[in-house]
Scaffold this active site. Sequence first.
Site, PDB file in Angstrom:
ATOM      1  N   ASP A  21      28.208  23.951  43.596  1.00  0.00           N
ATOM      2  CA  ASP A  21      28.540  22.690  42.924  1.00  0.00           C
ATOM      3  C   ASP A  21      27.307  21.787  42.981  1.00  0.00           C
ATOM      4  O   ASP A  21      26.661  21.668  44.025  1.00  0.00           O
ATOM      5  CB  ASP A  21      29.717  22.031  43.662  1.00  0.00           C
ATOM      6  CG  ASP A  21      30.005  20.626  43.149  1.00  0.00           C
ATOM      7  OD1 ASP A  21      30.576  19.827  43.921  1.00  0.00           O
ATOM      8  OD2 ASP A  21      29.625  20.326  41.994  1.00  0.00           O
ATOM      9  N   ASN A  23      27.388  18.490  41.310  1.00  0.00           N
ATOM     10  CA  ASN A  23      27.712  17.074  41.043  1.00  0.00           C
ATOM     11  C   ASN A  23      28.849  16.558  41.911  1.00  0.00           C
ATOM     12  O   ASN A  23      29.468  15.548  41.594  1.00  0.00           O
ATOM     13  CB  ASN A  23      28.062  16.897  39.558  1.00  0.00           C
ATOM     14  CG  ASN A  23      29.306  17.696  39.175  1.00  0.00           C
ATOM     15  OD1 ASN A  23      29.795  18.517  39.963  1.00  0.00           O
ATOM     16  ND2 ASN A  23      29.816  17.474  37.979  1.00  0.00           N
ATOM     17  N   ASP A  25      31.932  17.438  42.492  1.00  0.00           N
ATOM     18  CA  ASP A  25      33.371  17.451  42.135  1.00  0.00           C
ATOM     19  C   ASP A  25      34.090  18.634  42.794  1.00  0.00           C
ATOM     20  O   ASP A  25      35.262  18.892  42.512  1.00  0.00           O
ATOM     21  CB  ASP A  25      33.548  17.487  40.611  1.00  0.00           C
ATOM     22  CG  ASP A  25      33.032  18.792  39.990  1.00  0.00           C
ATOM     23  OD1 ASP A  25      33.181  18.964  38.757  1.00  0.00           O
ATOM     24  OD2 ASP A  25      32.483  19.637  40.739  1.00  0.00           O
ATOM     25  N   ASP A  29      29.087  24.936  39.155  1.00  0.00           N
ATOM     26  CA  ASP A  29      28.708  24.606  37.767  1.00  0.00           C
ATOM     27  C   ASP A  29      27.361  25.241  37.403  1.00  0.00           C
ATOM     28  O   ASP A  29      26.702  25.844  38.257  1.00  0.00           O
ATOM     29  CB  ASP A  29      28.650  23.081  37.589  1.00  0.00           C
ATOM     30  CG  ASP A  29      27.879  22.413  38.724  1.00  0.00           C
ATOM     31  OD1 ASP A  29      28.436  21.497  39.372  1.00  0.00           O
ATOM     32  OD2 ASP A  29      26.745  22.849  38.990  1.00  0.00           O
ATOM     33  N   ASP A  98      30.442  37.202  30.106  1.00  0.00           N
ATOM     34  CA  ASP A  98      31.757  37.852  30.195  1.00  0.00           C
ATOM     35  C   ASP A  98      32.467  37.654  28.850  1.00  0.00           C
ATOM     36  O   ASP A  98      32.672  36.511  28.425  1.00  0.00           O
ATOM     37  CB  ASP A  98      32.565  37.190  31.329  1.00  0.00           C
ATOM     38  CG  ASP A  98      33.549  38.162  31.975  1.00  0.00           C
ATOM     39  OD1 ASP A  98      33.625  38.182  33.215  1.00  0.00           O
ATOM     40  OD2 ASP A  98      34.215  38.904  31.216  1.00  0.00           O
ATOM     41  N   ASP A 199      35.940  42.187  29.156  1.00  0.00           N
ATOM     42  CA  ASP A 199      37.169  42.060  29.929  1.00  0.00           C
ATOM     43  C   ASP A 199      38.285  42.934  29.341  1.00  0.00           C
ATOM     44  O   ASP A 199      38.569  42.842  28.146  1.00  0.00           O
ATOM     45  CB  ASP A 199      37.597  40.585  29.874  1.00  0.00           C
ATOM     46  CG  ASP A 199      38.708  40.266  30.841  1.00  0.00           C
ATOM     47  OD1 ASP A 199      38.497  40.466  32.038  1.00  0.00           O
ATOM     48  OD2 ASP A 199      39.781  39.839  30.405  1.00  0.00           O
ATOM     49  N   GLU A 256      35.187  46.678  30.999  1.00  0.00           N
ATOM     50  CA  GLU A 256      36.143  46.719  32.101  1.00  0.00           C
ATOM     51  C   GLU A 256      37.359  47.471  31.589  1.00  0.00           C
ATOM     52  O   GLU A 256      38.026  47.017  30.656  1.00  0.00           O
ATOM     53  CB  GLU A 256      36.556  45.320  32.565  1.00  0.00           C
ATOM     54  CG  GLU A 256      37.391  45.393  33.826  1.00  0.00           C
ATOM     55  CD  GLU A 256      38.378  44.256  33.991  1.00  0.00           C
ATOM     56  OE1 GLU A 256      38.756  43.635  32.983  1.00  0.00           O
ATOM     57  OE2 GLU A 256      38.767  43.978  35.129  1.00  0.00           O
ATOM     58  N   HIS A 328      35.249  39.665  41.550  1.00  0.00           N
ATOM     59  CA  HIS A 328      36.067  38.455  41.713  1.00  0.00           C
ATOM     60  C   HIS A 328      37.562  38.754  41.733  1.00  0.00           C
ATOM     61  O   HIS A 328      38.384  37.858  41.960  1.00  0.00           O
ATOM     62  CB  HIS A 328      35.737  37.482  40.575  1.00  0.00           C
ATOM     63  CG  HIS A 328      36.117  38.038  39.239  1.00  0.00           C
ATOM     64  ND1 HIS A 328      35.469  39.137  38.671  1.00  0.00           N
ATOM     65  CD2 HIS A 328      37.104  37.726  38.394  1.00  0.00           C
ATOM     66  CE1 HIS A 328      36.032  39.430  37.521  1.00  0.00           C
ATOM     67  NE2 HIS A 328      37.036  38.607  37.326  1.00  0.00           N
ATOM     68  N   ASP A 329      37.916  40.021  41.455  1.00  0.00           N
ATOM     69  CA  ASP A 329      39.338  40.418  41.467  1.00  0.00           C
ATOM     70  C   ASP A 329      39.696  41.234  42.703  1.00  0.00           C
ATOM     71  O   ASP A 329      40.860  41.617  42.863  1.00  0.00           O
ATOM     72  CB  ASP A 329      39.657  41.319  40.251  1.00  0.00           C
ATOM     73  CG  ASP A 329      39.571  40.605  38.944  1.00  0.00           C
ATOM     74  OD1 ASP A 329      39.238  41.260  37.940  1.00  0.00           O
ATOM     75  OD2 ASP A 329      39.815  39.379  38.915  1.00  0.00           O
TER      76      ASP A 329
HETATM   77  O1  TEU Z   1      40.982  41.791  35.149  1.00  0.00           O
HETATM   78  C1  TEU Z   1      41.738  42.876  34.643  1.00  0.00           C
HETATM   79  C2  TEU Z   1      42.815  43.237  35.556  1.00  0.00           C
HETATM   80  O2  TEU Z   1      43.534  44.174  35.373  1.00  0.00           O
HETATM   81  C3  TEU Z   1      42.961  42.377  36.742  1.00  0.00           C
HETATM   82  O3  TEU Z   1      44.270  41.956  36.749  1.00  0.00           O
HETATM   83  C4  TEU Z   1      42.562  43.191  37.939  1.00  0.00           C
HETATM   84  O4  TEU Z   1      42.504  44.542  37.614  1.00  0.00           O
HETATM   85  C5  TEU Z   1      43.603  43.056  39.003  1.00  0.00           C
HETATM   86  O5  TEU Z   1      43.695  41.683  39.261  1.00  0.00           O
HETATM   87  C6  TEU Z   1      43.166  43.824  40.221  1.00  0.00           C
HETATM   88  O6  TEU Z   1      44.303  43.965  41.002  1.00  0.00           O
HETATM   89  C7  TEU Z   1      40.319  41.019  34.171  1.00  0.00           C
HETATM   90  C8  TEU Z   1      39.548  39.920  34.883  1.00  0.00           C
HETATM   91  O7  TEU Z   1      38.562  40.529  35.727  1.00  0.00           O
HETATM   92  C9  TEU Z   1      40.538  39.126  35.688  1.00  0.00           C
HETATM   93  O8  TEU Z   1      39.876  38.151  36.503  1.00  0.00           O
HETATM   94  C10 TEU Z   1      41.484  38.444  34.720  1.00  0.00           C
HETATM   95  O9  TEU Z   1      42.497  37.774  35.472  1.00  0.00           O
HETATM   96  C11 TEU Z   1      42.144  39.463  33.780  1.00  0.00           C
HETATM   97  O10 TEU Z   1      41.256  40.443  33.268  1.00  0.00           O
HETATM   98  C12 TEU Z   1      42.713  38.740  32.562  1.00  0.00           C
HETATM   99  O11 TEU Z   1      41.640  38.259  31.781  1.00  0.00           O
HETATM  100 CA    CA Z   2      30.530  20.700  39.884  1.00  0.00          CA
END
Ligand code: TEU
Ligand code: CA
Length: 555
Positions: A21, A23, A25, A29, A98, A199, A256, A328-329
């Site tokens: 971050d 700024n 908040d 960013d 993405d 995605d 993906e 991130h998932d």
């Molecule tokens: O993720 C695809 C997806 O199937 C996810 O739900 C992921 O496989 C699951 O959470 C794992 O258990 C993509 C993106 O990476 C995810 O962040 C998004 O939430 C999703 O698509 C919808 O855009």
């Molecule tokens: Ca910020």
Amino acid sequence: MEKAWWKEAVVYQIYPRSFQDSNGDGIGDLPGITSHLGYIRELGADVVWLCPIYQSPNDDNGYDISDYRSIMSEFGTMADFDELLKAAHNLGLKIVMDLVVNHTSDEHAWFAESRKSKDNTYSDYYIWRDGKDGKEPNNWGSYFSGSAWQYDEGRGQYYLHFFSPKQPDLNWDNPAVRGSVFDMMTWWLQKGIDGFRMDVISMISKQPGLLDGEVAPGALYGDGNVFTNNGPHVHEYLREMNRKVLSQFDIMTVGETPGVTVEEAKKYAGLHTGELNMVFQFEHVDHQGPYGKWNDDPLDLPKLKDILFRWQTGLDGVAWNSLFWDNHDQPRAVSRFGNDSKEWRERSAKMIATALHMLQGTPYVYQGEELGMTNVPFRTLEEYRDIETRNAYDELVHKRGLSHEQMMRFLHRISRDNARTPMQWDDGANAGFTSGTPWIGVNPNYTEINAKAQVGDPDSVFSYYQELIALRHSHEIIVYGSVEPWLEQDEHIFAYRRILRDETLLVLCNFSDQMLTVPLPDGCADTPAQLIGNYDDAAPTAALRPYEARVYLYK
Ligand code: TEU
Ligand code: CA
């Protein structure tokens, strides 16, 4: 095998909301990212994949896009993006965006029009159906719990959403949708970006007739693979995308593709199929049990090895692998595949990194993985922010009777928020992520695990990742060597060879806290040149210490 820059590259993935971050908040960013490009360059990565930064109401943290050609207000402006892109290119870093085009936000202008009537320009941009016997058109479930259908009073029909009701699926069978998406992609590529991560791109073609899926009795939502993977036209649409857009630029593309098989990946990521460069497969991180993905099972190394070797040998010479432990998932790599205890965290983080980075394919480093960041011990449900987590808690605990304690154990192990706590820059307030109140809690272990403590320390996890990445850049065998599994049946050792012309690389990784003997393959002398290892002192021959990784090069 023919050479390509995206085969030789290492990609660093940024989840902008949690990176830096600038700024106050409490939300990461674009200027925050720009301020750390030097750090990424120092790590040695070549490409930065930015999770979505487009305008979004953030129902799914940016994976619900309301305007593809403007920057999310919380992340900054288009001028901030142009500055980020320029700074990255000046440092020799490429920027991959993405691309989320299986669905948009329900606040996108296309959907606002589409829901107005059945006969306007955008009416068929989404997938609308009448109900069946007063209920949803079929039994498909959303990845975020509940039905994959939402009734819209205004239009008097249901619309399909594989994710949240605020993420309506686009109708890719409509050529106007494909045209609008391709125009948008070209617009970004003409700005100078270097590629796309696409995605859930395997979901853009739906099974004809949208018939009920075969789901086990009492099965939960989210058995997405049943109906979301590889509809009849997905490869046709990707070849059209490649012909009309991708092939016009020198870029990198990664799809993906949840649920994809090795055989299907040979189409998506085939060296000459004219679709994408590579895909993310999920077999090694997927778990389909009685509670869908939710589990607290220990690592099953034999199963993991079988999957990874099947993908390595299956695509060798015909297609290209991506390599990742987390994103991130997914939960944090060292917590899931290593041992995040005080005693073994650093050693095992280096070991699992070796196991992955010496394979054939393009490696992806998820922000904080290079520091050995761990899952987060949130004590209450309220500390979790992720829509998937919150909906799953509601479904499993309130609707299916799972105990709160069991669900919290599942969240600790598997929730996507494990990867979304703020990047740990230093041991100052909020780990240096923000001067304000962070949008999600900082992992309390930031005082010991942070970039400031590791950059420049030759024994740190960060420095070990630097070494692995430097080896990939300096040894063709790591990029282009063929793959030969070794000790496939061993319960605790992950070992393999890479071969290129007259060189052999031998990779030995002990995934256990035991001392193990390790027979060397024929032709591998017992005093080879050790390329890298995660113990300082010389290795005992033919043995592997707890969580030890060693890589030998034979010429
Ligand atoms: O993720 C695809 C997806 O199937 C996810 O739900 C992921 O496989 C699951 O959470 C794992 O258990 C993509 C993106 O990476 C995810 O962040 C998004 O939430 C999703 O698509 C919808 O855009
Ligand atoms: Ca910020």
